[in-house]
Design an enzyme around this catalytic site. Structure first.
Site, short mmCIF file in Angstrom:
data_model
loop_
_atom_site.label_atom_id
_atom_site.label_comp_id
_atom_site.label_asym_id
_atom_site.label_seq_id
_atom_site.Cartn_x
_atom_site.Cartn_y
_atom_site.Cartn_z
N GLY A 49 29.10 34.93 47.15
CA GLY A 49 29.89 36.09 46.60
C GLY A 49 30.28 36.12 45.18
O GLY A 49 30.45 34.93 44.80
N GLN A 54 36.13 38.34 39.01
CA GLN A 54 35.66 36.69 38.48
C GLN A 54 34.83 36.95 36.94
O GLN A 54 34.93 35.92 36.37
CB GLN A 54 34.82 36.27 39.42
CG GLN A 54 35.78 35.40 40.68
CD GLN A 54 34.91 35.16 41.89
OE1 GLN A 54 34.12 35.85 42.52
NE2 GLN A 54 34.87 33.73 41.87
N CYS A 94 35.09 28.11 45.71
CA CYS A 94 35.29 29.28 44.92
C CYS A 94 34.78 28.76 43.74
O CYS A 94 34.95 27.79 43.08
CB CYS A 94 36.60 29.48 44.84
SG CYS A 94 36.68 31.16 43.81
N LEU A 95 33.74 29.80 43.17
CA LEU A 95 32.98 29.49 41.79
C LEU A 95 34.26 29.44 40.58
O LEU A 95 34.00 28.94 39.51
CB LEU A 95 31.99 30.78 41.52
CG LEU A 95 31.12 30.78 42.46
CD1 LEU A 95 30.01 31.82 42.10
CD2 LEU A 95 30.13 29.29 42.17
N HIS A 136 37.53 36.71 51.45
CA HIS A 136 37.60 35.99 50.11
C HIS A 136 37.54 36.72 48.90
O HIS A 136 38.41 36.59 47.82
CB HIS A 136 36.66 34.77 50.08
CG HIS A 136 36.42 33.96 48.91
ND1 HIS A 136 37.19 32.50 48.84
CD2 HIS A 136 36.14 34.12 47.76
CE1 HIS A 136 36.59 32.00 47.47
NE2 HIS A 136 36.38 32.90 46.96
N GLU A 137 36.42 37.61 48.89
CA GLU A 137 36.07 38.45 47.61
C GLU A 137 37.37 39.62 47.51
O GLU A 137 37.83 39.79 46.47
CB GLU A 137 34.80 39.14 47.63
CG GLU A 137 33.68 38.05 48.05
CD GLU A 137 33.74 36.95 46.88
OE1 GLU A 137 34.33 37.11 45.84
OE2 GLU A 137 32.80 35.94 47.26
N HIS A 140 40.13 38.37 45.78
CA HIS A 140 40.11 38.26 44.31
C HIS A 140 40.32 39.47 43.86
O HIS A 140 41.31 39.45 42.65
CB HIS A 140 38.73 37.97 43.92
CG HIS A 140 38.31 36.42 44.07
ND1 HIS A 140 38.86 35.63 43.11
CD2 HIS A 140 37.21 35.66 44.60
CE1 HIS A 140 38.16 34.37 43.33
NE2 HIS A 140 37.18 34.43 44.36
#
Ligand code: GNR
Ligand code: NI
Length: 170
Positions: A49, A54, A94-95, A136-137, A140
């Site tokens: 994702g 991000q 997480c990226l 999670h997204e 963000h």
């Protein structure tokens, strides 16, 4: 197509609350290119994702593909969770927090409504990894990271570990 730079913790821009997307913008060339670039960036990372936050775009949308063969791209624009039930614990990464993994408890099943990349409204139920990823997204988009669920001490350890990793990479 282009790879986009991903912001990393503790970059303060990751704390921005994203603004709603104007549905009239969605079918346009700029939005469509951004969706494509975000998928390319997510697949290359690789990740399951990627939220607009991000890549320093502070609008409420994200791209997701939790399929094994990377064949089920989903775009969620102005997502809203309309129902949640149960609990699940998943080891998240997480990226924007590279190399760090920790257990997070989230809703086990959710109903989410959003616009797709054509601007059409849809509603879906999600469980398991897809439900985790959507939550999670959406965090963000509200300026929240999975490390915020850890204790302040653990979060400080994460910050130091990333700073050290960056120093030795430089
Ligand atoms: O690639 C990712 N994997 C992942 C694994 C468990 C729980 C959440 C995620 S999302 C993450 C990509 C990312 O950082 N999205 O914001
Ligand atoms: Ni993330």
């Amino acid at each position: 197509m282009a790879l986009l730079p991903i912001l990393e913790f503790p970059d303060p821009r990751l704390r921005t609350k994203a603004a709603p997307v104007d549905p009239a913008w969605v079918p346009g060339e700029e939005a469509q290119r951004l969706f494509d670039d975000m998928f390319e960036t997510m697949y290359e990372a690789p990740g399951i994702g990627l939220a607009a936050t991000q890549v320093d775009v502070h609008r409420r949308f994200m791209v997701i593909d939790v399929s094994e063969d990377r064949s089920q791209p989903l775009v969620f624009i102005n997502p809203e969770i309309t129902a949640r039930s149960g609990e699940q614990v998943c080891q998240e990464g997480c990226l924007s927090v590279p190399g760090i993994y920790a257990d997070v408890t989230r809703a086990g099943a959710i109903t989410v409504k959003a616009l797709d990349r054509k601007g059409a409204a849809f509603e879906m139920q999600a469980v398991g990894l897809l439900a985790v990823c959507i939550q999670h997204e959406m965090d963000h988009l509200d300026g929240k990271l999975f490390v915020d669920y850890l204790s302040p001490l653990k979060r400080e350890m994460v910050r130091k570990k990333l700073a050290k990793a960056r120093r030795s990479a430089a």
